[in-house]
Design an enzyme around this catalytic site. Structure first.
Site, PDB file in Angstrom:
ATOM      1  N   LEU A 522       0.639  -1.059   0.071  1.00  0.00           N
ATOM      2  CA  LEU A 522       0.031  -0.059   0.031  1.00  0.00           C
ATOM      3  C   LEU A 522       0.858   1.267   0.080  1.00  0.00           C
ATOM      4  O   LEU A 522       0.535   2.292  -0.521  1.00  0.00           O
ATOM      5  CB  LEU A 522      -0.998   0.012   1.084  1.00  0.00           C
ATOM      6  N   GLY A 525       7.582   4.170   3.352  1.00  0.00           N
ATOM      7  CA  GLY A 525       8.087   5.069   4.029  1.00  0.00           C
ATOM      8  C   GLY A 525       9.361   4.754   4.586  1.00  0.00           C
ATOM      9  O   GLY A 525       9.923   3.699   4.606  1.00  0.00           O
ATOM     10  N   GLY A 528       9.291   1.750   7.058  1.00  0.00           N
ATOM     11  CA  GLY A 528       8.677   0.575   6.819  1.00  0.00           C
ATOM     12  C   GLY A 528       7.871   0.633   5.666  1.00  0.00           C
ATOM     13  O   GLY A 528       7.384   1.596   5.403  1.00  0.00           O
ATOM     14  N   VAL A 530       4.286  -0.927   4.219  1.00  0.00           N
ATOM     15  CA  VAL A 530       2.883  -1.271   4.506  1.00  0.00           C
ATOM     16  C   VAL A 530       1.948  -2.166   3.459  1.00  0.00           C
ATOM     17  O   VAL A 530       2.252  -1.770   2.335  1.00  0.00           O
ATOM     18  CB  VAL A 530       1.791   0.018   4.566  1.00  0.00           C
ATOM     19  N   LYS A 544       2.208  -3.161   8.582  1.00  0.00           N
ATOM     20  CA  LYS A 544       3.492  -2.313   8.572  1.00  0.00           C
ATOM     21  C   LYS A 544       4.576  -3.477   9.043  1.00  0.00           C
ATOM     22  O   LYS A 544       4.876  -3.622  10.214  1.00  0.00           O
ATOM     23  CB  LYS A 544       3.411  -1.221   9.146  1.00  0.00           C
ATOM     24  N   ASP A 643       5.913  12.991  12.996  1.00  0.00           N
ATOM     25  CA  ASP A 643       5.934  12.841  11.534  1.00  0.00           C
ATOM     26  C   ASP A 643       4.576  13.135  11.145  1.00  0.00           C
ATOM     27  O   ASP A 643       4.120  12.150  10.080  1.00  0.00           O
ATOM     28  CB  ASP A 643       6.694  11.473  11.154  1.00  0.00           C
TER      29      ASP A 643
END
Length: 811
Positions: A522, A525, A528, A530, A544, A643
């Protein structure tokens, strides 16, 4: 409830003087009278608009939100400027250009900035001479002879003053929330039997809760079917009504004390006295001694308990709809389909008031259970041991813990639902020591037809069972669990799943199968990737895979347990985790519409051309702010996200935002967290780049400000900074430029603001909301953390403008 404002910000009132055009008065009359043809402008702040003789009450424009005002009467001496009456309660006017005027045709009217009449006394055609505020706090419109043509006492909001009546046609309606001017769901009124009642009149249900609805009028010491409906209290603090209701203030007798009777936002009717020394209100009488007896407080499925004050909670398998507003209640995490296999989860000493489908007395537990099973509309049933009273429920409202020891509620739960405490589930009927299937339960605790079991024998039997069970647990622990470490691990994991409901530990193979070998990625980042997956029970999940984690398994589990307990409608729900070295994975709910960056910037690569509408953008801003405010101020452990960016804001089917990746900074290597900046370039607060400066929640406020700007612009702020101001300057310099422009902003839409907002909206946006959002974003990205607002302040400012300010859309 009375409207209050924070004393730390001042009374926040605009008290304006009368602009008299046709008459001149002398002495105190000039401050307590508005003559015909005179007006009051919201901008004027020269002094009080109207002040009663003696100065107890004031009347004028009262600020209720950033740019929203009402015309109100308030207590001048109270510390929080408590409102006694409001004219335009549900239609606040703009802070610029609004005006109250006593027109020459005889009407006292309130006009909004565009000249539209928002409220009126409807006394046109009468020879009105003046509007006046006497010492009673009753705003009146008088003719030249001093006769009353209109008075505020005939139109109460949530408060009665001494001498002001509640009648057949005049009732009190609570405020919707603390400090809100808007009408809520609670009413104090005369019912069709001429008895004064308190009622919850919500969007889904309505029910009376005072006086005791299970008792008739006579049992409540009320007289029904009287010829009149009238109630009021005097200056001594004595309330009397035509239905024989009477109550007294605890400080009854002193006529010099200022008093008010208010139906508060929480549904309780209270009589207050004002302390002359400190200006604070003290409750001297309350209708409901136990706040949990107020209906609608915890919404559908909610349960009210005391710890020690009234607290709302949800049953196992249910989650709050909005932790910021418990009146919205709870929702199921599962659905119940008609005809499927179901069981019942027991909640002891608990009941939900009302909505009994088919009340039956003196039947067995199994018979009561079958009544609920036979009707698809039955959501649960209540059963009282000893009396055999059965209460099948078609709706679950007004839940509470009872002092009755043998009353339980049994919630209908599908057998396919996993991870609920199995000791609470009853799939095969009520477990008991004797056969109840054909027994008629009498009024003693557990007497069957033979009446041979009494309390003594029954308690002895319970004691024996308890001792045998304790011996079994000890023996099982010594000879089974200790000998088998794997079994011990399983028991420990089950304990975690019971404590955290749907939060549990998954195996790596289980998640690999659910994600088809981690194929459907999906997002990806810094922390990690997803992947999408589907569990055996049909739930869609997002998995994740984390990297750079050095903690031991127990530390990782402990940190995740904290994150797993966080529950808010604008935060992605964490369902579990996997910790099998070297694999560290987090399992969360799947949010179907993906991340905000795809919807806002079109980063999905599909070229759909769909533009995120302004209303959706504003709703997203409010939702994200609520989620971050919950992390900063309300959840079990203070959490800084570190973040905040569009990639970490997911949108569900209704475009409701859900913040994800919160708490991950707690899981990163401690050395890594200290040695490098956490976050994404372009969204990182300036203090995060400075070694040794503490990282606080104001870092998230800065990132949220950047996201607000992107919602306005429809593009990345980093790209906008490069092109804005001819490329000369960074975000701080451009923010300073915008801040200076906003100082000179007036009611008209400036060309530079229209050009700033996303051109793809084709000018279809809310003028007031866009200006307020820009002003808030500029304050959030201030280079000095101490000057940035807190997230709770951000939420208040956004919510106060949402659907409340006059909307001006430009085509």
């Amino acid at each position: 409830m009375s409207t209050t404002m924070n004393p730390a910000h001042g009374l926040q009132l605009i008290l304006v003087s009368s602009l008299c055009c046709t008459a001149v008065s002398v002495g105190d009359d000039r401050r307590s009278v508005l003559w015909r043809g005179g007006s009051i402008a919201v901008e004027d702040a020269a002094g009080h608009a109207l002040v009663s003789p003696g100065g107890d009450f004031s009347c004028g424009f009262y600020k209720v939100a950033t740019n929203a005002y009402t015309v109100a009467v308030w207590f001048t001496a109270s510390e929080d400027a408590t409102v006694a009456w409001t004219a335009n309660r549900d239609a606040p006017v703009n802070g610029v250009g609004s005006r109250a005027e006593l027109r020459r045709d005889g009407s006292l009217v309130l006009r909004d900035y565009d000249g539209r009449v928002v409220w009126s006394t409807n006394t046109s055609g009468t020879p009105a001479d003046r509007a006046q505020l006497p010492h009673t706090g009753n705003l009146v419109v008088l003719d030249a002879g001093g006769n009353r043509l209109w008075q505020s006492f005939d139109w109460p909001t949530d408060t009665l003053l001494p001498g002001q009546p509640v009648t057949r046609y005049r009732q009190l309606v609570s405020a919707s929330a603390r400090g809100s001017p808007y009408s809520g769901y609670y009413k104090f009124y005369f019912d069709s039997d001429n008895i004064l009642n308190l009622m919850y009149d919500g969007p889904e249900i309505s029910s009376n809760y005072w006086p005791d609805p299970f008792r008739k009028g006579g049992a409540n010491n009320r007289r029904a079917f009287t010829s009149s409906r009238h109630g009021s209290f005097d200056r001594r603090g004595v309330f009397t009504a035509s239905d024989q209701l009477q109550f007294n203030a605890s400080d009854m007798g002193d006529e010099g004390v200022l008093r008010r009777l208010t139906l508060d936002y929480d549904g309780n009717l209270r009589l207050y006295s004002l302390g002359a020394a400190d200006g604070r209100w003290r409750a001297t009488w309350a209708a409901i001694p136990r706040q949990c007896d107020v209906h609608g407080m915890c919404g559908r499925y909610g349960i009210c308990t005391y710890s020690p004050g009234p607290t709302c909670s949800c049953p196992d398998g249910y989650v709050p709809r909005d932790t910021g507003d418990w009146s919205k209640g709870c929702r199921r995490t599962f659905d119940v389909r008609c005809g499927e296999d179901v069981g019942f989860a027991e909640m002891r000493h608990t009941d939900y008031w009302g909505f009994d489908l088919n009340y039956t007395a003196r039947i067995s537990f199994d018979a009561c259970r079958r009544l609920c099973l036979a009707d698809c509309h039955c959501e649960a049933f209540g059963y009282r041991q000893g009396t055999g009273e059965c209460y099948p429920k078609i709706a679950l409202w007004n839940g509470g813990v009872l002092s009755i020891p043998y009353q339980s509620i049994y919630l209908k739960i599908p057998t396919r639902v996993k991870n609920l405490n199995p000791s609470l589930l009853h799939f095969d009927g009520h477990a008991c020591a004797v056969d109840e299937r054909d027994a008629i339960v009498s009024t003693s605790y557990l007497h069957v037809r033979s009446n041979t079991i009494n309390f003594i024998y029954f308690y002895c039997f319970l004691a024996v069972v308890f001792v045998l069970e304790a011996i079994f647990v000890v023996v099982g622990y010594l000879f089974v669990f200790r000998a088998d470490s794997a079994a011990a691990g399983r028991v420990r994991d089950e304990g975690y799943s019971l404590v955290f409901s749907h939060f549990r530990r998954f195996t790596y193979d289980e998640l690999s199968n659910a994600t088809s070998g981690f194929r459907d990625e999906l997002a990806k980042g810094a922390t990690g990737s997803v992947y999408k997956g589907v569990l055996d029970d049909g739930r869609s999940i997002a998995v994740k895979r984390l990297g750079e984690l050095t903690q031991a398994d127990e530390v990782f589990r402990s940190e995740l347990s904290v994150i797993g307990r966080i529950n808010h409608m604008n935060l992605v729900r964490i369902w579990g985790f996997c910790s099998e070295h070297p694999h560290r994975l987090i399992v969360s709910e799947y949010v179907e519409n993906g991340s905000l960056d795809r919807a806002l910037f079109g980063d999905d690569g599909e070229g759909s051309g769909v533009v995120l509408a302004w209303r959706s953008r504003y709703k997203i801003a409010v939702g994200v702010a609520k989620g971050l405010a919950y992390l900063h101020h309300e959840c079990l452990e203070w959490i800084v996200h570190c973040d905040v960016k569009p990639e970490n804001i997911l949108l569900d089917g209704d475009l409701e935002p859900k913040v994800t990746d919160f708490g991950l900074v707690k899981l990163l290597s401690r050395d890594a967290a200290l040695s490098r900046v956490q976050g994404t370039r372009g969204y990182i607060a300036p203090e995060c780049w400075t070694v040794g400066r503490p990282i606080t929640g104001k870092a998230d406020v800065y990132s949220f400000g950047v996201v607000l700007l992107e919602l306005l612009l429809g593009q990345r702020v980093c790209d906008w900074v490069k092109t804005a101001a001819n490329g000369a300057g960074d975000l701080q310099r451009l923010a300073a430029l915008l801040r200076e422009k906003l100082k000179h902003y007036d009611d008209e839409l400036p060309a530079w603001l229209a050009e700033l907002v996303d051109a793809r909206l084709r000018s279809h946006f809310d003028h007031a909301q866009a200006a307020a959002m820009l002003e808030l974003a500029v304050s959030c990205v201030d280079g000095e953390p101490s000057r940035r607002p807190s997230m709770s302040t951000v939420v208040h400012q956004l919510v106060s403008l949402d659907d409340r300010t006059p909307s001006r859309r430009h085509a």
